[in-house]
Design a protein around this motif. Structure first.
Motif, PDB file in Angstrom:
ATOM      1  N   ASP A 152       0.871  -1.170   0.000  1.00 24.50           N
ATOM      2  CA  ASP A 152       0.000   0.000   0.000  1.00 24.50           C
ATOM      3  C   ASP A 152       0.914   1.228   0.000  1.00 24.50           C
ATOM      4  OD1 ASP A 152      -2.664   1.152   0.354  1.00 24.50           O
ATOM      5  OD2 ASP A 152      -1.975   1.781   2.316  1.00 24.50           O
ATOM      6  N   GLY A 178      -1.030  -9.290   4.716  1.00 22.93           N
ATOM      7  CA  GLY A 178      -1.692  -8.341   3.834  1.00 22.93           C
ATOM      8  C   GLY A 178      -2.297  -8.997   2.604  1.00 22.93           C
ATOM      9  N   GLN A 184      -5.987  -8.991   1.264  1.00 23.64           N
ATOM     10  CA  GLN A 184      -6.478  -7.764   0.640  1.00 23.64           C
ATOM     11  C   GLN A 184      -6.226  -7.777  -0.855  1.00 23.64           C
ATOM     12  OE1 GLN A 184      -5.471  -4.340   3.729  1.00 23.64           O
ATOM     13  NE2 GLN A 184      -3.737  -5.587   3.225  1.00 23.64           N
ATOM     14  N   ASN A 185      -5.039  -8.263  -1.251  1.00 21.39           N
ATOM     15  CA  ASN A 185      -4.764  -8.326  -2.685  1.00 21.39           C
ATOM     16  C   ASN A 185      -5.770  -9.239  -3.367  1.00 21.39           C
ATOM     17  OD1 ASN A 185      -2.275  -7.733  -1.134  1.00 21.39           O
ATOM     18  ND2 ASN A 185      -1.421  -7.430  -3.147  1.00 21.39           N
ATOM     19  N   ALA A 215      -8.801  -9.959  -2.310  1.00 23.97           N
ATOM     20  CA  ALA A 215     -10.117  -9.312  -2.322  1.00 23.97           C
ATOM     21  C   ALA A 215     -10.193  -8.270  -3.434  1.00 23.97           C
ATOM     22  CB  ALA A 215     -10.392  -8.658  -0.970  1.00 23.97           C
ATOM     23  N   LEU A 216      -9.121  -7.506  -3.592  1.00 22.13           N
ATOM     24  CA  LEU A 216      -9.120  -6.483  -4.643  1.00 22.13           C
ATOM     25  C   LEU A 216      -9.236  -7.143  -6.019  1.00 22.13           C
ATOM     26  CD1 LEU A 216      -8.862  -3.533  -5.450  1.00 22.13           C
ATOM     27  CD2 LEU A 216      -6.395  -3.780  -5.425  1.00 22.13           C
ATOM     28  N   GLY A 264     -10.555  -4.697   6.702  1.00 22.36           N
ATOM     29  CA  GLY A 264      -9.492  -4.725   5.691  1.00 22.36           C
ATOM     30  C   GLY A 264     -10.012  -5.219   4.359  1.00 22.36           C
ATOM     31  N   LEU A 265     -10.795  -6.302   4.390  1.00 23.42           N
ATOM     32  CA  LEU A 265     -11.315  -6.867   3.147  1.00 23.42           C
ATOM     33  C   LEU A 265     -12.265  -5.897   2.471  1.00 23.42           C
ATOM     34  CD1 LEU A 265     -11.946 -10.605   4.045  1.00 23.42           C
ATOM     35  CD2 LEU A 265     -10.047  -9.592   2.807  1.00 23.42           C
ATOM     36  N   ALA A 316     -10.331  -3.048   0.960  1.00 20.30           N
ATOM     37  CA  ALA A 316      -9.524  -3.511  -0.174  1.00 20.30           C
ATOM     38  C   ALA A 316     -10.418  -3.785  -1.371  1.00 20.30           C
ATOM     39  CB  ALA A 316      -8.746  -4.762   0.212  1.00 20.30           C
ATOM     40  N   PHE A 346      -5.236  -0.447   1.346  1.00 19.97           N
ATOM     41  CA  PHE A 346      -4.957  -1.644   2.144  1.00 19.97           C
ATOM     42  C   PHE A 346      -4.716  -1.244   3.597  1.00 19.97           C
ATOM     43  CE2 PHE A 346      -3.121  -4.105  -1.726  1.00 19.97           C
ATOM     44  CZ  PHE A 346      -4.402  -4.263  -2.213  1.00 19.97           C
ATOM     45  N   CYS A 350      -2.154  -3.248   5.770  1.00 19.97           N
ATOM     46  CA  CYS A 350      -0.753  -2.872   5.555  1.00 19.97           C
ATOM     47  C   CYS A 350      -0.471  -1.508   6.173  1.00 19.97           C
ATOM     48  CB  CYS A 350      -0.436  -2.801   4.070  1.00 19.97           C
ATOM     49  SG  CYS A 350      -0.648  -4.352   3.222  1.00 19.97           S
TER      50      CYS A 350
END
Ligand code: SF4
Ligand code: SF4
Ligand code: SF4
Ligand code: SF4
Lengths: 189, 476
Positions: A162, B131, B134-135, B137-138, B209-210, B213, B219, B222
């Protein structure tokens, strides 16, 4: 689970339930992986800023998570006018056209001014000194050829998931680019 | 419009300068000096073509001067990303083996030190599994984002491992866990009720977070990671201080981040609850000697529970369970409502919504002539128009609200299920680590006299207990 220690544990109802849930979890993870697999890339992504969008706000210098910002000024020499009165180098209204600190835009004296031939001077950036404040970029963009601009330097950037600059950049200039082409350099046309 | 530029007003050669990149700083004090400067060189500008970036044509050098090239130091080579994944796989395998088969705390400390050095201080905490959700989920919700395969691997591998061998990732691979684990010197016991209460925070954090994201808002996991700045030895002061506070707490409270915040730990906890094999304190059988009672600094060891009393005596439990069951839909609704309210309130974290909010605020406070406040420039800087931005921001808000309903509802349901769990009678015959809470650190093994016997070390006067047949498979 089983009171008798020495007999081999039989499958209890709880074991059965757990196995079922485990299977479901594996299926779920597999499903997620399958869904995103189509959108995934073997390549890695890194952050870069688009110099066409950058508004030279100065946040690059202060927002990076690194002590010394990973964003530095770079120079597309082929675009440069090699001006004697470089508006990226000199303060407006300089006292003298020499390398005195009071004449310079750059707060850290990171730009090296070298005489090439009359009346041309070459300007190079000392990246160990540059803090990425975009002051020179601003001068060059406004009154010069715009050959000075900022880039994330990948020998310094730790590639945060991020990026701390991306989230504050008012011009939305930061984006993820493939690691194989990690720069958005200005080109001559 | 409000972006009318300096050059158009004062400069004799308006076409010579692009009009769309003029920030408000022109009008601060520096701007005045620029004004003088501009007049000085204005004469040159008149002679130039309309194309801004070639105001001064690059020279033809007589001296044959060769132009330097712009250097482009490359990013970390791709092969190293794969090395990271390979190291992760090997470390996960080793950690599982150390915890379940070798049963060695020393080996686990060694692995932790390695992971702390490699994933922590060498890789500087990025890329990390914490982290990675989140990636993913994005990638699920934003089709323009391509997910690096390494991030997917970091998300999946520890979870799959947890489904079979428990939290091996936490035991010796996660650098965040390692740094907290290694500084623990004098653990205090956290009261069970507090542990239970704080233990739900990670799930809320995960949901948050989710959500943020998935809506492309950034994020947060992070952003608020307290240890990565320590690994980098650099970062903003607040987050560095937070990291230091966590580390100091970790001297006395075992793994505070893991137990009360880590969102990935929350996922691992769920996964390891159904794991195929799990850590056991004793290598063979429990003699109920209670010596391991205080051995776990993370409060994961559970005492044996007697078989349930006859059903007639469980009235109160059953009633509580039924009441909660009836209340469950209400809890889900309440959670969803609170989640959506919260997500809407925090929507300003999203850059788009933030920009729109600033723009609207600036409009509302309009009293000075345009261009006077930096905030009003935000829109121009982002090169967006109002008619583009406002609907986009509204759409983001709507998505956040909707996601807030879903995740908040899930959280409410989860909370209800946990409360109902208190009324369930789980029979346990031995002293055992809780499958979810145990981070498989291998500390408790040596408190068990059976383990000392197995290792051939004299147990402190223990009469019976026969040595275990060696080479047993990991206990299931
Ligand atoms: S934060 Fe954005 S606008 Fe500001 S200097 Fe950096 S790239 Fe340019
Ligand atoms: S003025 Fe700022 S961006 Fe330009 S060279 Fe100096 S430190 Fe770097
Ligand atoms: S990714 Fe991190 S290190 Fe790189 S420029 Fe952004 S904040 Fe700085
Ligand atoms: S709980 Fe989180 S921080 Fe702790 S070891 Fe596990 S993954 Fe790492």
């Amino acid at each position: 689970m089983k009171p008798e220690h020495n007999t081999p544990p039989a499958v209890t109802r709880r074991d059965f339930l757990r196995a079922g849930l485990r299977g479901a979890a594996i299926a779920g993870l597999g499903g997620v992986a399958g869904l995103v697999a189509g959108r995934s890339t073997a390549e890695h992504l890194v952050w870069q800023l688009d110099p066409q969008q950058c508004t030279r706000c100065g946040l690059c210098a202060t927002s990076c998570v690194l002590e010394q910002s990973a964003v530095k000024c770079v120079h597309t020499y082929a675009m440069c006018g090699y001006c004697e009165l470089c508006t990226g180098y000199f303060e407006p209204d300089p006292i003298d056209l020499n390398t005195g600190a009071e004449n310079q835009v750059c707060p850290t004296g990171a730009i090296i001014r070298k005489f090439v031939e009359d009346p041309y001077y070459e300007y190079t950036i000392d990246e160990t000194l540059c803090i990425g404040c975009a002051k020179c970029v601003d001068g060059c963009q406004r009154f010069g050829n715009g050959s000075l601009y900022l880039q994330v330097r990948h020998d310094r950037c730790v590639n945060c998931n991020d990026c701390a600059i991306a989230r504050v950049c008012p011009a939305d200039a930061f984006r993820r680019v493939p690691a194989s082409q990690p720069y958005l350099l200005k080109q001559t046309h | 419009m409000s972006r009318a530029s300096f050059s158009q007003r004062r400069n004799p050669a308006p076409t010579a300068i692009p009009t769309n990149r003029w920030p408000a700083s022109l009008w601060n004090q520096n701007g005045l000096r620029w004004l003088v400067f501009a007049v000085v060189i204005g004469g040159f500008l008149i002679l130039q073509s309309a194309w801004a970036e070639q105001r001064f044509p690059p020279p033809d050098f007589q001296s044959g001067h060769v132009l330097p090239t712009t250097t482009t130091p490359s990013a970390r080579a791709l092969v190293w990303q794969y090395v990271d994944v390979a190291v992760l796989m090997i470390a996960l395998a080793l950690a599982s083996w150390f915890a379940l088969k070798l049963r060695s705390r020393k080996a686990m400390i060694g692995l932790s030190l390695f992971s702390l050095a490699y994933f922590g201080f060498y890789r500087e905490g990025c890329i990390c599994a914490i982290g990675a959700p989140q990636n993913v989920a994005l990638a699920l919700f934003d089709s323009t984002y391509t997910l690096p395969a390494t991030a997917l691997a970091f998300f999946l591998l520890p979870l799959v491992t947890a489904l079979f061998y428990g939290r091996s990732f936490c035991a010796g691979v996660c650098p965040h866990g390692a740094i907290q684990d290694l500084v623990l010197i004098k653990p205090v016991t956290v009261p069970r009720w507090l542990e239970q209460a704080l233990g739900i925070v990670p799930y809320a954090f995960l949901g948050l977070g989710l959500l943020f994201a998935a809506t492309g808002s950034g994020f947060l996991i992070c952003r608020w990671d307290p240890f990565v700045p320590i690994f980098r030895l650099s970062g903003h002061l607040t987050i560095l201080l937070t990291g230091a506070a966590f580390l100091v707490t970790a001297l006395f409270v075992g793994r505070p981040y893991c137990r009360f915040l880590c969102p990935y730990g929350a996922l691992l906890k769920l996964a390891s609850q159904v794991s195929r094999w799990r850590v056991r304190i004793t290598p063979d059988h429990c003699t109920q000697c209670k010596l391991c009672e205080k051995a776990c600094p993370f409060g994961a060891i559970r005492a044996p529970a007697p078989p349930p009393p006859p059903a007639t005596e469980l009235r109160a439990e059953r009633n509580r369970f039924l009441i909660l069951l009836v209340l469950l839909p209400g809890l889900i609704l309440l959670g969803g409502w609170a989640g959506s309210k919260f997500a809407m309130a925090a929507a300003g974290i999203n850059p788009e919504v933030n920009l729109a909010e600033r723009h609207l605020a600036a409009q509302a406070a309009e009293s000075l002539p345009p261009l006077s406040k930096p905030d009003q420039q935000a829109l121009a800087r982002a090169q967006r128009t109002e008619s583009e931005l406002l609907p986009a921001a509204l759409a983001v808000r709507r998505r956040l609200g909707f996601g807030g309903w879903i995740l908040g509802g899930l959280f409410g349901g989860f909370l209800g299920a946990r409360l109902m769990g208190f009324s369930l009678w789980v029979r346990r015959t031995d002293w055992e680590p809780d499958a979810g809470d145990c981070v498989a650190c291998a500390r408790c093994f040596r408190s068990c006299p059976q383990e000392l016997l197995r290792l051939g070390l004299t147990p402190p006067e223990l009469p019976h207990a026969s040595p275990a047949p060696s080479g047993e498979p990991p206990p299931g």
